[in-house]
Write an enzyme that holds these catalytic residues in place. Structure first.
Site, mmCIF file in Angstrom:
data_model
loop_
_atom_site.group_PDB
_atom_site.id
_atom_site.type_symbol
_atom_site.label_atom_id
_atom_site.label_comp_id
_atom_site.label_asym_id
_atom_site.label_seq_id
_atom_site.Cartn_x
_atom_site.Cartn_y
_atom_site.Cartn_z
ATOM 1 N N LYS A 181 7.591 4.705 -4.988
ATOM 2 C CA LYS A 181 7.744 3.345 -4.447
ATOM 3 C C LYS A 181 6.559 2.469 -4.871
ATOM 4 O O LYS A 181 5.417 2.732 -4.480
ATOM 5 C CB LYS A 181 7.777 3.392 -2.916
ATOM 6 C CG LYS A 181 8.051 2.027 -2.298
ATOM 7 C CD LYS A 181 7.650 1.948 -0.845
ATOM 8 C CE LYS A 181 6.235 1.498 -0.648
ATOM 9 N NZ LYS A 181 5.959 0.123 -1.083
ATOM 10 N N THR A 236 -4.053 1.906 5.628
ATOM 11 C CA THR A 236 -2.707 2.456 5.417
ATOM 12 C C THR A 236 -2.785 3.961 5.198
ATOM 13 O O THR A 236 -1.930 4.703 5.689
ATOM 14 C CB THR A 236 -2.026 1.785 4.206
ATOM 15 O OG1 THR A 236 -2.154 0.376 4.341
ATOM 16 C CG2 THR A 236 -0.556 2.129 4.134
ATOM 17 N N GLU A 254 -5.883 8.221 -2.311
ATOM 18 C CA GLU A 254 -6.911 7.476 -3.051
ATOM 19 C C GLU A 254 -7.023 6.125 -2.364
ATOM 20 O O GLU A 254 -6.104 5.303 -2.441
ATOM 21 C CB GLU A 254 -6.500 7.295 -4.520
ATOM 22 C CG GLU A 254 -6.385 8.589 -5.315
ATOM 23 C CD GLU A 254 -7.711 9.276 -5.584
ATOM 24 O OE1 GLU A 254 -8.776 8.744 -5.195
ATOM 25 O OE2 GLU A 254 -7.685 10.372 -6.167
ATOM 26 N N CYS A 288 -10.427 -0.727 -7.097
ATOM 27 C CA CYS A 288 -11.014 0.098 -6.035
ATOM 28 C C CYS A 288 -12.454 0.462 -6.379
ATOM 29 O O CYS A 288 -13.288 0.573 -5.491
ATOM 30 C CB CYS A 288 -10.168 1.340 -5.815
ATOM 31 S SG CYS A 288 -9.829 2.248 -7.329
ATOM 32 N N GLU A 385 -14.766 -4.544 2.070
ATOM 33 C CA GLU A 385 -14.254 -4.463 0.702
ATOM 34 C C GLU A 385 -13.552 -5.790 0.410
ATOM 35 O O GLU A 385 -12.449 -6.027 0.914
ATOM 36 C CB GLU A 385 -13.256 -3.300 0.595
ATOM 37 C CG GLU A 385 -12.735 -3.113 -0.812
ATOM 38 C CD GLU A 385 -11.528 -2.168 -0.900
ATOM 39 O OE1 GLU A 385 -10.705 -2.140 0.030
ATOM 40 O OE2 GLU A 385 -11.402 -1.504 -1.936
HETATM 41 P P1 NAD Z 1 -1.883 -1.147 0.920
HETATM 42 O O1 NAD Z 1 -2.454 0.028 1.642
HETATM 43 O O2 NAD Z 1 -1.610 -2.366 1.679
HETATM 44 O O3 NAD Z 1 -0.509 -0.752 0.205
HETATM 45 C C1 NAD Z 1 -0.409 0.332 -0.701
HETATM 46 C C2 NAD Z 1 1.021 0.830 -0.714
HETATM 47 O O4 NAD Z 1 1.328 1.379 0.560
HETATM 48 C C3 NAD Z 1 2.070 -0.247 -0.973
HETATM 49 O O5 NAD Z 1 3.073 0.303 -1.796
HETATM 50 C C4 NAD Z 1 2.613 -0.523 0.420
HETATM 51 O O6 NAD Z 1 3.931 -1.023 0.432
HETATM 52 C C5 NAD Z 1 2.557 0.852 1.041
HETATM 53 N N1 NAD Z 1 2.509 0.879 2.510
HETATM 54 C C6 NAD Z 1 2.122 -0.081 3.364
HETATM 55 N N2 NAD Z 1 2.207 0.345 4.647
HETATM 56 C C7 NAD Z 1 2.638 1.626 4.597
HETATM 57 C C8 NAD Z 1 2.878 2.632 5.579
HETATM 58 N N3 NAD Z 1 2.705 2.401 6.872
HETATM 59 N N4 NAD Z 1 3.290 3.844 5.171
HETATM 60 C C9 NAD Z 1 3.435 4.115 3.850
HETATM 61 N N5 NAD Z 1 3.226 3.206 2.874
HETATM 62 C C10 NAD Z 1 2.824 1.975 3.240
HETATM 63 O O7 NAD Z 1 -2.903 -1.382 -0.288
HETATM 64 P P2 NAD Z 1 -2.848 -2.573 -1.370
HETATM 65 O O8 NAD Z 1 -3.276 -3.805 -0.662
HETATM 66 O O9 NAD Z 1 -1.565 -2.524 -2.099
HETATM 67 O O10 NAD Z 1 -3.987 -2.110 -2.390
HETATM 68 C C11 NAD Z 1 -5.321 -2.417 -2.222
HETATM 69 C C12 NAD Z 1 -6.101 -1.247 -1.692
HETATM 70 O O11 NAD Z 1 -5.880 -0.105 -2.508
HETATM 71 C C13 NAD Z 1 -7.590 -1.475 -1.709
HETATM 72 O O12 NAD Z 1 -8.170 -1.019 -0.498
HETATM 73 C C14 NAD Z 1 -8.083 -0.610 -2.862
HETATM 74 O O13 NAD Z 1 -9.433 -0.219 -2.782
HETATM 75 C C15 NAD Z 1 -7.135 0.518 -2.794
HETATM 76 N N6 NAD Z 1 -7.042 1.206 -4.089
HETATM 77 C C16 NAD Z 1 -7.598 2.449 -4.207
HETATM 78 C C17 NAD Z 1 -7.583 3.105 -5.416
HETATM 79 C C18 NAD Z 1 -8.183 4.474 -5.559
HETATM 80 O O14 NAD Z 1 -7.888 5.142 -6.533
HETATM 81 N N7 NAD Z 1 -9.002 4.929 -4.628
HETATM 82 C C19 NAD Z 1 -6.981 2.507 -6.521
HETATM 83 C C20 NAD Z 1 -6.421 1.236 -6.372
HETATM 84 C C21 NAD Z 1 -6.460 0.606 -5.137
#
Ligand code: NAD
Length: 484
Positions: A181, A236, A254, A288, A385
């Site tokens: 997804k 999340t 991650e 990230c 962040e």
């Molecule tokens: P997010 O947590 O809002 O969403 C990530 C994904 O999770 C999306 O597909 C979203 O639809 C889904 N999601 C949302 N609520 C959910 C739930 N309750 N259960 C399951 N899935 C759910 O994150 P974002 O805003 O899309 O991305 C930004 C964040 O991602 C930043 O904090 C960044 O640091 C992190 N990030 C981490 C890495 C890494 O490798 N550590 C890489 C890229 C981004």
């Protein structure tokens, strides 16, 4: 779905993107529009999966698993290479589509699309052979790696295709099937890739479903999904972990970061200003592992600040489809408002802003490159962040002090050290609480290099054989001849 072979810079025609379930193209009456963050104009509609459609995708993956798990390494290798070829054949169109939906300029899109091809081909070469751990004439003990079953992949909006590939490649290579997804903010490249994948994979091996956060939640609760591979925010990630407990799903998380960069006093500020800039602002800081706190020794602080401001002034922030653009907009309104709120807080607190600050009222989610001069350690722009182009530059006096301040965060994703004395830098690196520490470089990743966060930046590893093993159960087989 047919994406025209787009020439760089031309608009992608509005088209109907679909999900891939059991090898078939599946739409939904319920749809949403994906938006171009540089113009705030709609790009295309995409389906919102119902709970029933998710069940169908999981069922298809479950059925496909019974035969995919039996395939040999050569078949899986060929499949991954086929997926790489599908992206490569449509390279230019993927670049344009990625920039249109995500906002990043061409150089960043090339890094991501080229990286996706490279990762598929390199992970295709990996394998986890059986290990004979004892063979003493009496007992023969073998450890082997078996696939888990159906993997649920959930990805964010900053590197939508590459982070999907980081999950798809090892999951399939280890013999699992998958339901993936993408983020509702950037679903298009992943949906299109899902469709292209059906031309090379048996039905049900890779299913791509799109929808909102509720769809992600349903996946984490689903009794027939055996593992969730998740990239996203720490908040999340905690929810994912909670609902994955229902059937003890395996997890790779991650999550977020607040990465420090530490500049030791022996550097030449003018020589490293460019690297320090991109360490923080690459992908408009929606990374990230972007440098989110820059610690500079007091003896060179003023020179580093001057060199950074000078370099930053020359960087072009604009619609990523324009050739001269070096940094694009933020990807979505929610993130734009979050970053504007941080900037407002800095203004209220009276921080000294060296460059940038409040955004103009131009269309698109553009935030200017912002450098903040030595704000207090407990200010929001240091603690949170930002995930946007706001960098606090912080002065320090000695190594013990900077190590303590760098580690003073709930996160532990990555860090970097900059010094002419690599040995000294290595000593500092060993004291940092971070999954990756780069010395005199940053953002170097590899299919063979373990990547994962400490503390609340996640659990588990992506990439390398350690990452591959996270898509497997370990099985021990002990045998001895029958007593006669
Ligand atoms: P997010 O947590 O809002 O969403 C990530 C994904 O999770 C999306 O597909 C979203 O639809 C889904 N999601 C949302 N609520 C959910 C739930 N309750 N259960 C399951 N899935 C759910 O994150 P974002 O805003 O899309 O991305 C930004 C964040 O991602 C930043 O904090 C960044 O640091 C992190 N990030 C981490 C890495 C890494 O490798 N550590 C890489 C890229 C981004």
């Amino acid at each position: 779905m047919k994406v025209e072979h787009a020439v760089w810079g031309t608009a992608i025609p509005l088209s109907d993107f679909a999900m891939s379930i059991n090898g078939r193209r599946i739409t939904s009456d319920d749809t949403e529009l994906a938006t171009n963050p540089a113009t705030e104009e709609p790009i295309a509609s995409f389906p919102l999966a119902s709970r029933k459609q998710l069940d169908l995708a999981v069922e298809a993956a479950k059925v496909a698993f019974t035969s995919w798990r039996e395939t040999d390494i050569a078949t899986r290798r060929k499949a991954l290479e086929g997926l790489a070829d599908q992206i490569e054949k449509n390279y230019e169109a993927f670049l344009t589509l990625l920039t249109t939906e995500q906002g990043k300029p061409r150089a960043g899109a090339e890094w991501e699309i080229g990286g996706s091809i490279y990762w598929l081909r390199e992970i295709a070469k990996q394998s986890l052979p059986e290990e004979v751990v004892r063979d003493d004439g009496e007992n023969r003990v073998v450890t082997r790696y078996t696939p888990i079953g159906v993997i649920g992949g959930i990805t964010p909006w900053n590197f939508p295709l590459l982070l999907a590939v980081w999950k798809i490649a090892p999951a399939l290579m280890a013999g699992n099937t998958m339901v993936l997804k993408p983020s509702p903010f950037t679903p298009l490249c992943t949906l299109w890739f899902g469709e292209l994948a059906q031309e090379v994979l048996p039905p049900g091996v890779l299913n791509v479903v799109s929808g909102g956060n509720d769809l992600g939640q349903w996946m984490t609760e689903h009794p027939d999904i055996g593992k969730i591979a998740f990239t996203g925010s720490t908040a999340t990630g905690k929810r994912v972990m909670q609902s994955a407990a229902s059937n003890l799903k395996r997890l790779t998380l991650e999550l977020g970061g607040n990465d420090p960069a530490v500049v030791l006093p022996d550097v030449n500020p003018e020589a490293i200003a460019k690297d320090l800039f991109w360490a923080s602002f690459q992908n408009s800081s929606q990374f990230c592992v972007a440098t989110k706190r820059l610690y500079v020794h007091e003896v060179i602080y003023d020179r580093v600040v001057k060199a950074l401001v000078e370099y930053a002034r020359g960087v072009q922030v604009d619609n990523g489809l324009l050739v001269e653009s070096q940094l694009g907009p933020l990807q979505n309104r929610m993130q734009y408002e979050k970053v504007c709120n941080l900037l407002q807080d800095s203004a209220v607190e009276g921080h000294h802003v060296l460059l940038g600050g409040a955004p103009s009222d131009r269309k698109g989610y553009f935030v200017p490159i912002t450098l903040i001069d030595n704000p207090p350690d407990d200010s929001r722009c240091v603690v949170e962040e930002a995930f946007g182009p706001v960098l606090p530059i912080l002065k320090y006096r000695d190594v013990d002090e900077v190590v303590r301040r760098a580690n003073d965060t709930e996160y532990g994703l990555a860090a970097s050290i900059w010094s002419a004395d690599v040995e000294k830098a290595r000593d500092v690196a060993r004291r940092l609480e971070a999954g990756t520490v780069w010395i005199n470089q940053i953002h170097v990743f590899g299919p063979d290099i373990a990547f994962g966060g400490h503390k609340q930046s996640g659990m588990g590893i992506e990439n390398s054989l350690h990452g591959l093993s996270e898509y497997c159960n370990m099985q021990t087989i002990m045998e001895r001849p029958l007593a006669t």
